[in-house]
Design an enzyme around this catalytic site. Structure first.
Site, short mmCIF file in Angstrom:
data_model
loop_
_atom_site.label_atom_id
_atom_site.label_comp_id
_atom_site.label_asym_id
_atom_site.label_seq_id
_atom_site.Cartn_x
_atom_site.Cartn_y
_atom_site.Cartn_z
N TYR A 173 0.83 -1.21 0.00
CA TYR A 173 0.00 0.00 0.00
C TYR A 173 0.86 1.26 0.00
CZ TYR A 173 -0.04 -0.38 5.25
OH TYR A 173 0.26 -0.50 6.58
N GLU A 174 0.22 2.35 -0.38
CA GLU A 174 0.89 3.64 -0.62
C GLU A 174 1.94 3.55 -1.73
OE1 GLU A 174 -0.56 6.04 0.56
OE2 GLU A 174 -1.70 5.01 2.10
N GLY A 175 1.73 2.65 -2.65
CA GLY A 175 2.64 2.48 -3.77
C GLY A 175 3.54 1.28 -3.54
#
Length: 601
Positions: free
Chosen positions: A443-445
């Site tokens: 998550y968050e890239g």
């Protein structure tokens, strides 16, 4: 079963000796952040993390967050104890630690927040995500929101009375935000009605706070195609009256939560906006600049998620170390007929524990140094110095996020191995760290997205200038290592020098290759990110070793300093040594990455 104990001695060493907290505390706006105050904050955070959050970690994982229809009003109930813990967390002022004093926050430096955040994440990963997202949402509003929006939301968010989320991802749009379909229809009163569905929304609904402030990406009717047509809107769970009190329920609902591998106590929501006439939202900043604004949240969140990697290393190490001290099995290696001994005496177990310890210290040091650079970049009166530090922060954020989280997974896996068969059994707790850590690299890239950001936006665009400047700074340290006495420093100097040359070679190859053959450069992006992490982590370990040696020469007898030197030597011999192999995979491995025909997979 042991609870989390914050490694305050190492945290304080890194803050004072590597991150330069004395200099950070002199920056405009941070004058009240004395070292004594910061030590007091860390002490209290350690008590809260170990005494309140850690005991809820395993029970929260077992119970998990629960979604129910609630008579047609769907919502989420948190595990037992979480609501009370969050209330105490907010009342104790932890939600406003880094918030602007204008909104009731304490305004402490980011590097101090990094240390405290590491504690929350080590003690209870799932709980920590709620204040992480709230802080990011508040930062976006403080930088991009109108005065009205700031007056409406920021004080309550700093106080923890209201929490925040970011709503990017849609079922068809994964990491490709250009495919977002959620729409925002302007209304006569200046508000918008929001329609659409968002997925993977961390703490999209819960029962711990009075209100939830959703930041939602959507398109207005006149928006251009692609990412240039995305706007950001504030869409609260409950509408806010003119006097600041809560009004009617908004048309923003959690319609389900995901059943996940880990972080079971953190509700990951599917959010539906506008199913009953339209969710009321307000534009943040200007139309079509939503992605730009959301990146403020994402950069803050990426740094915070990087700290999850640090935290996973530390917590997995603590549990494995304690188990290895208690678990008695087999006689000591090389001893015939002797008594059975704790497994911490066995060389392979010792190797695993040293690997875990070295990674925890290296990832922590690098993250805190980047956090301090962020403080300088935002507060220092010298414009040129601010720019240099901002360039360093921009370069290193994907590394802190990508390298630290991948390392956290590796270390948590080693922790399971130290436990042996018992590590595969949930009751020991070791497996939860591995399950929880796995999401941090996604998550968050994802790590691939971080790596492509690193080689493209952060390197190729500027011809590798910031990396080259960093390498020169590290070479200056290497010269100091060459003058240091003793076999430990001879080994650190040799391995660090080899790592620097490997990084310089691979970095230049990335810069030279990105333009003519971006696919080849991209094939080596993740190995390059890992290479940067290992070498810059080794840089911080070498700095720590030199400082420790100076302390010893000055008469310090605390064994902590000799431990620092030994751990740095271990990092050099066992982790920095990987640098040349990673560099070779970057410069020589691209052809085979893309060689196999697609239909042969």
């Amino acid at each position: 079963m042991s609870e989390y104990v914050a490694p305050l001695r190492d945290m304080q060493f890194v803050l004072k000796e590597l991150a330069g907290i004395d200099q950070v505390a002199q920056l405009p706006g941070y004058e009240d952040a004395s070292v004594d105050l910061i030590d007091a904050v860390l002490d209290e955070a350690a008590k809260f993390a170990g005494g309140v959050l850690s005991p809820l970690n395993i029970p929260g994982d077992r119970e998990g967050a629960k979604w129910s229809a609630n008579d047609g009003k769907p919502g989420v109930t948190m595990p037992a104890g979480f609501k009370e813990a969050y209330k105490l967390f907010a009342e104790s002022g932890w939600t406003g630690l880094q918030s602007d004093p204008e909104w009731g926050g304490q305004g402490l430096p980011k590097v101090v927040g990094a240390a405290v955040t590491e504690m929350w994440k080590s003690a209870n990963h799932a709980f920590s995500l709620c204040p992480l997202l709230t802080g990011g949402a508040a930062e976006a509003l403080s930088l991009c929101g109108s005065e009205t929006l700031q007056q409406t939301y920021l004080e309550k968010m700093a106080a923890g009375v209201w929490t925040g989320t970011m709503n990017l991802t849609e079922p068809q749009a994964g990491s490709d935000l250009s495919a977002i379909r959620s729409r925002a229809e302007p209304q006569a009163d200046g508000s918008y009605k929001i329609f659409g569905q968002k997925i993977f929304i961390t703490y999209g609904d819960h029962d711990m706070a009075e209100n939830i402030v959703h930041l939602v990406l959507a398109r207005t009717p006149t928006a251009p195609e692609g990412v240039k047509g995305i706007s950001m809107f504030v869409v609260p769970k409950f509408l806010v009256n003119a006097d600041g009190s809560l009004g009617e329920r908004n048309d923003a609902w959690c319609v389900s939560i995901e059943h996940k591998l880990g972080i079971h106590a953190s509700p990951t929501a599917v959010m539906a906006f506008g199913d009953n006439g339209g969710a009321i939202g307000h534009l943040v900043g200007e139309e079509n600049r939503g992605l730009e604004y959301m990146f403020i949240m994402m950069n803050a969140a990426r740094f915070g998620v990087g700290l999850e990697g640090v935290a996973a290393c530390e917590r997995a190490y603590q549990r494995a170390r304690d188990y290895a001290r208690d678990r008695v099995q087999c006689v000591e290696t090389g001893v015939r007929g002797g008594p059975k001994v704790p497994i911490i005496r066995h060389p392979d177990v010792r190797r695993m524990l040293m690997t875990m310890r070295a990674y925890a210290e290296a990832t922590r040091a690098l993250a805190y140094v980047v956090g301090a650079a962020h403080d300088v970049a935002t507060r220092h009166p010298d414009v040129a110095l601010r720019r240099r530090n901002q360039a360093f922060v921009d370069l290193m954020i994907p590394v802190v996020k990508g390298w630290s989280t991948e390392t956290g997974i590796q270390v948590a896996s080693i922790g399971v191995q130290v436990h042996g068969g018992m590590g595969f059994i949930e009751e020991t707790g070791a497996a939860q760290y591995l399950r929880d850590a796995r999401i941090s690299a996604i998550y968050e890239g994802t790590t691939g997205i971080q790596a492509n950001d690193l080689i493209g936006r952060k390197m190729a665009r500027e011809g590798g200038a910031t990396l080259k400047a960093l390498i020169e700074e590290m070479r200056a340290l290497d010269a100091d290592l060459a003058q240091a006495e003793g076999e430990h420093f001879a080994a650190i100097h040799r391995r660090f020098g080899e790592g620097l040359e490997a990084l310089a070679t691979a970095g230049q190859w990335i810069v030279d290759t990105y333009g003519p053959d971006v696919r080849a450069a991209s094939a080596g992006a993740v190995p390059f990110l890992m290479l940067v992490g290992i070498v810059t982590g080794g840089w911080q370990m070498a700095r720590a070793a030199l400082i420790a040696q100076a302390k010893i020469k000055a008469g310090e007898t605390d064994p902590f300093y000799q431990d620092k030197i030994i751990t740095a030597r271990f990092f050099a011999d066992n982790i920095l040594i990987q640098a040349q192999g990673l560099a070779d995979s970057i410069t020589d491995g691209a052809a085979s990455v893309m060689a196999l025909a697609e239909d042969r997979f």
